[in-house]
Write a protein that holds these residues in place. Structure first.
Motif, short mmCIF file in Angstrom:
data_model
loop_
_atom_site.label_atom_id
_atom_site.label_comp_id
_atom_site.label_asym_id
_atom_site.label_seq_id
_atom_site.Cartn_x
_atom_site.Cartn_y
_atom_site.Cartn_z
N ILE A 218 0.83 -1.20 0.00
CA ILE A 218 0.00 0.00 0.00
C ILE A 218 0.87 1.26 0.00
O ILE A 218 0.57 2.24 -0.70
CB ILE A 218 -0.95 -0.01 1.21
N GLY A 219 1.95 1.25 0.76
CA GLY A 219 2.84 2.40 0.79
C GLY A 219 3.47 2.68 -0.55
O GLY A 219 3.63 3.85 -0.95
N HIS A 220 3.83 1.64 -1.29
CA HIS A 220 4.43 1.83 -2.61
C HIS A 220 3.48 2.55 -3.56
O HIS A 220 3.92 3.31 -4.43
CB HIS A 220 4.82 0.48 -3.21
N CYS A 221 2.19 2.29 -3.40
CA CYS A 221 1.21 2.97 -4.26
C CYS A 221 1.30 4.48 -4.05
O CYS A 221 1.28 5.25 -5.02
CB CYS A 221 -0.20 2.48 -3.95
N ARG A 222 1.38 4.91 -2.80
CA ARG A 222 1.50 6.34 -2.53
C ARG A 222 2.85 6.88 -3.00
O ARG A 222 2.95 8.01 -3.50
CB ARG A 222 1.33 6.60 -1.03
N CYS A 223 3.88 6.07 -2.87
CA CYS A 223 5.23 6.50 -3.24
C CYS A 223 5.37 6.76 -4.73
O CYS A 223 5.90 7.79 -5.13
CB CYS A 223 6.24 5.44 -2.79
N LEU A 224 4.85 5.84 -5.56
CA LEU A 224 5.18 5.86 -6.98
C LEU A 224 4.02 5.97 -7.96
O LEU A 224 4.18 6.53 -9.04
CB LEU A 224 5.97 4.58 -7.35
N GLU A 225 2.88 5.38 -7.63
CA GLU A 225 1.82 5.26 -8.63
C GLU A 225 1.13 6.61 -8.87
O GLU A 225 0.92 7.38 -7.93
CB GLU A 225 0.78 4.23 -8.17
N PRO A 226 0.74 6.90 -10.11
CA PRO A 226 0.07 8.18 -10.39
C PRO A 226 -1.36 8.23 -9.88
O PRO A 226 -1.89 9.31 -9.63
CB PRO A 226 0.11 8.27 -11.92
N ASP A 227 -2.00 7.08 -9.73
CA ASP A 227 -3.39 7.04 -9.28
C ASP A 227 -3.46 7.05 -7.76
O ASP A 227 -2.47 6.79 -7.05
CB ASP A 227 -4.09 5.81 -9.82
N SER A 228 -4.64 7.31 -7.22
CA SER A 228 -4.84 7.26 -5.78
C SER A 228 -4.62 5.84 -5.28
O SER A 228 -4.75 4.86 -6.03
CB SER A 228 -6.25 7.73 -5.43
N VAL A 229 -4.34 5.72 -3.99
CA VAL A 229 -4.11 4.38 -3.44
C VAL A 229 -5.35 3.50 -3.56
O VAL A 229 -5.25 2.34 -4.00
CB VAL A 229 -3.62 4.48 -1.98
N PRO A 230 -6.57 3.98 -3.21
CA PRO A 230 -7.74 3.12 -3.41
C PRO A 230 -7.93 2.69 -4.86
O PRO A 230 -8.32 1.54 -5.13
CB PRO A 230 -8.90 3.99 -2.93
N ASP A 231 -7.65 3.58 -5.81
CA ASP A 231 -7.77 3.20 -7.22
C ASP A 231 -6.73 2.15 -7.61
O ASP A 231 -7.01 1.26 -8.43
CB ASP A 231 -7.63 4.43 -8.12
N CYS A 232 -5.55 2.21 -7.01
CA CYS A 232 -4.55 1.16 -7.25
C CYS A 232 -5.05 -0.19 -6.75
O CYS A 232 -4.87 -1.22 -7.41
CB CYS A 232 -3.25 1.52 -6.56
N VAL A 233 -5.69 -0.18 -5.59
CA VAL A 233 -6.25 -1.42 -5.05
C VAL A 233 -7.31 -1.98 -5.99
O VAL A 233 -7.34 -3.19 -6.28
CB VAL A 233 -6.84 -1.18 -3.64
N ARG A 234 -8.17 -1.12 -6.49
CA ARG A 234 -9.22 -1.59 -7.41
C ARG A 234 -8.61 -2.14 -8.69
O ARG A 234 -9.07 -3.17 -9.23
CB ARG A 234 -10.18 -0.45 -7.71
N GLY B 167 7.00 9.91 -3.35
CA GLY B 167 8.37 10.01 -3.82
C GLY B 167 9.45 9.57 -2.86
O GLY B 167 10.64 9.65 -3.20
N VAL B 168 9.09 9.08 -1.68
CA VAL B 168 10.07 8.67 -0.69
C VAL B 168 9.79 7.22 -0.27
O VAL B 168 8.75 6.95 0.34
CB VAL B 168 10.04 9.57 0.56
N HIS B 169 10.71 6.32 -0.60
CA HIS B 169 10.51 4.91 -0.28
C HIS B 169 11.00 4.65 1.15
O HIS B 169 12.08 4.12 1.38
CB HIS B 169 11.25 4.02 -1.28
N GLU B 170 10.17 5.01 2.10
CA GLU B 170 10.46 4.77 3.51
C GLU B 170 9.19 4.27 4.18
O GLU B 170 8.17 4.97 4.18
CB GLU B 170 10.94 6.05 4.19
N HIS B 171 9.26 3.06 4.73
CA HIS B 171 8.11 2.47 5.39
C HIS B 171 7.90 3.13 6.74
O HIS B 171 8.76 3.05 7.62
CB HIS B 171 8.32 0.96 5.57
N LEU B 172 6.75 3.77 6.91
CA LEU B 172 6.46 4.54 8.10
C LEU B 172 5.32 3.90 8.90
O LEU B 172 4.46 3.21 8.33
CB LEU B 172 6.05 5.96 7.73
N GLU B 173 5.33 4.15 10.19
CA GLU B 173 4.18 3.74 10.99
C GLU B 173 2.94 4.50 10.52
O GLU B 173 3.02 5.59 9.96
CB GLU B 173 4.42 4.01 12.47
N PHE B 174 1.80 3.93 10.79
CA PHE B 174 0.53 4.54 10.40
C PHE B 174 0.38 5.90 11.08
O PHE B 174 0.63 6.06 12.27
CB PHE B 174 -0.63 3.63 10.77
N GLY B 175 -0.03 6.88 10.28
CA GLY B 175 -0.19 8.23 10.78
C GLY B 175 1.03 9.11 10.60
O GLY B 175 0.94 10.32 10.80
#
Length: 306
Positions: free
Chosen positions: A212-228, A245-253
Motif C-alpha cells: 500500500i505504501g508503494h502505491c502512494r510512493c510511486l503510482e500516479p493514481d490514488s491508493v484506493p484506485d490502485c487497489v481496485r 516520492g520517498v521509499h520509507e516504510h512509516l508507521e501509520f499516521g
C-alpha cells in the motif's frame, strides 16, 4: 478476490471482525511481517502477534527465523506449521531477506544479476516448496534492480526466464505466487507488473503482491484506485504508511495515506488474503509497534462506511 483461482483465505486464520464488519458482512485479516521482529525468536514473535489479535504473519525466510538452507529445515518447517496452526495464524512466505544469499551485498543476487541468478532461482524454488509444507497462502518475490549496463530487453529476458522456472515449481506444488512491484527495482509499478504478466502469457499462478505504501510512493493514481486496479490478481497485501516520492516504510499516521478508503477498496474487490504490516526497520520496538499498528488498523476499519 473475484477469481476463485486466487482465493487466499485460510480456514485456520481468524479474521479481524469489528462491529462495522459484522454489520456489513465484510472482514479483513490483518497480519504482521516477521522482518519487523528481527530481534525476536520466531516462536516468541508468533506468540506476541497472536496474542495481539493478528490473523496471520508474513514470514520472511532468513537465517534467524526459518533458514531455507538449513540442513534441518524440513523438521523446522513442520514445527513452525504446528505452531501456526495452534495459534490460528495464516501465513504468506516473503523472500526479501537482505543478506541471506550474499553476506556483503544487500538483496543480491537478483533475477537480473549478471552472475548468481541461479542462486536466486534456487532460493525462490525452495521458498515455494517450503510454502507448500507450511500451507502458505502465497509466496511473494520481486525482480531486483537492473544493472546499469543491462538493456531493457535483456532484463526482461532474464526476468521472464527466472519467473518461468519458479512458476514451474509453483505449479508442481500448487502454490500461488505474488509478484511485488518495488520502488528502485526493474519492475516498480503496476504497469511493470502487467507487462510481466503479458510477457509470460497470463499465467494463472502469478498473482500480485501490493504494498500500500508503494502505491502512494510511486503510482500516479490514488491508493484506493490502485487497489481496485490490482483486485483481479491480488493475492498478498503489505500495508504501511508512506509519502509521495520517498521509499520509507512509516508507521501509520506518519505518512500521507488515508487508510479507511484503502481498506474499503480492499473489501470492495473481495480481497480475502492477509493484509500484513510491513515495517522492517522497526524491530527495535517490535511489540509496541505491532500493538499500535493493529489498534490503528482496527480503528480505521471501523471508520469504513457500512
Amino acid at each position: 478476490m473475484n477469481d476463485p483461482m486466487f482465493s487466499s483465505a485460510s480456514p485456520a486464520a481468524a479474521a479481524v471482525e469489528t462491529p462495522t464488519a459484522a454489520r456489513s458482512g465484510q472482514t479483513l485479516r490483518f497480519g504482521y511481517g516477521t522482518n519487523g521482529f528481527a530481534n525476536h525468536r520466531l516462536d516468541d514473535a508468533l506468540d506476541i502477534l497472536a496474542g495481539q489479535g493478528y490473523a496471520g504473519v508474513a514470514l520472511t525466510l532468513d537465517h534467524a527465523h526459518l533458514d531455507p538452507f538449513s540442513p534441518a529445515v524440513s523438521t523446522q518447517v513442520a514445527r513452525v506449521r504446528r505452531r501456526l496452526d495452534r495459534l490460528g495464524l495464516g501465513v504468506v512466505v516473503e523472500t526479501g531477506a537482505r543478506y541471506l544469499l550474499d553476506p556483503r551485498h544487500k538483496h543480491h543476487p537478483t533475477l537480473l544479476s549478471d552472475s548468481g541468478r541461479r542462486h536466486r532461482i534456487d532460493f525462490l524454488r525452495r521458498a515455494v516448496r517450503l510454502a507448500a509444507q507450511l500451507g502458505a497462502e502465497a509466496v511473494s518475490f520481486w525482480s531486483g534492480a537492473k544493472p546499469p549496463e543491462l538493456g531493457d530487453e535483456e532484463a526482461w529476458r532474464r526476468l521472464t526466464d527466472g519467473c518461468s522456472a519458479v512458476l514451474d515449481t509453483a505449479a508442481e506444488h500448487g502454490v500461488v505466487l505474488g509478484f511485488e512491484p518495488e520502488p528502485g527495482m526493474f519492475v516498480d509499478t503496476l504497469d511493470g507488473y502487467e507487462e510481466l504478466v503479458h510477457r509470460l502469457g497470463q499465467p494463472p499462478l502469478l498473482g500480485l503482491t501490493l504494498d500500500i505504501g508503494h502505491c502512494r510512493c510511486l503510482e500516479p493514481d490514488s491508493v484506493p484506485d490502485c487497489v481496485r486496479r490490482a483486485g483481479p490478481r491480488l493475492v498478498n497485501v503489505q500495508i504501511d504508511d508512506m509519502c509521495r516520492g520517498v521509499h520509507e516504510h512509516l508507521e501509520f499516521g506518519e505518512g500521507e495515506i488515508d487508510f479507511p478508503p484503502v481498506l474499503a477498496a480492499l473489501a470492495e474487490v473481495d480481497y480475502s488474503g492477509l493484509v500484513a504490516v510491513e515495517l522492517p526497520r522497526h524491530s527495535h520496538a517490535a511489540p509496541v509497534v505491532s500493538q499500535r499498528s493493529i489498534r490503528f488498523l482496527e480503528h480505521a476499519w471501523r471508520k469504513v462506511p457500512v
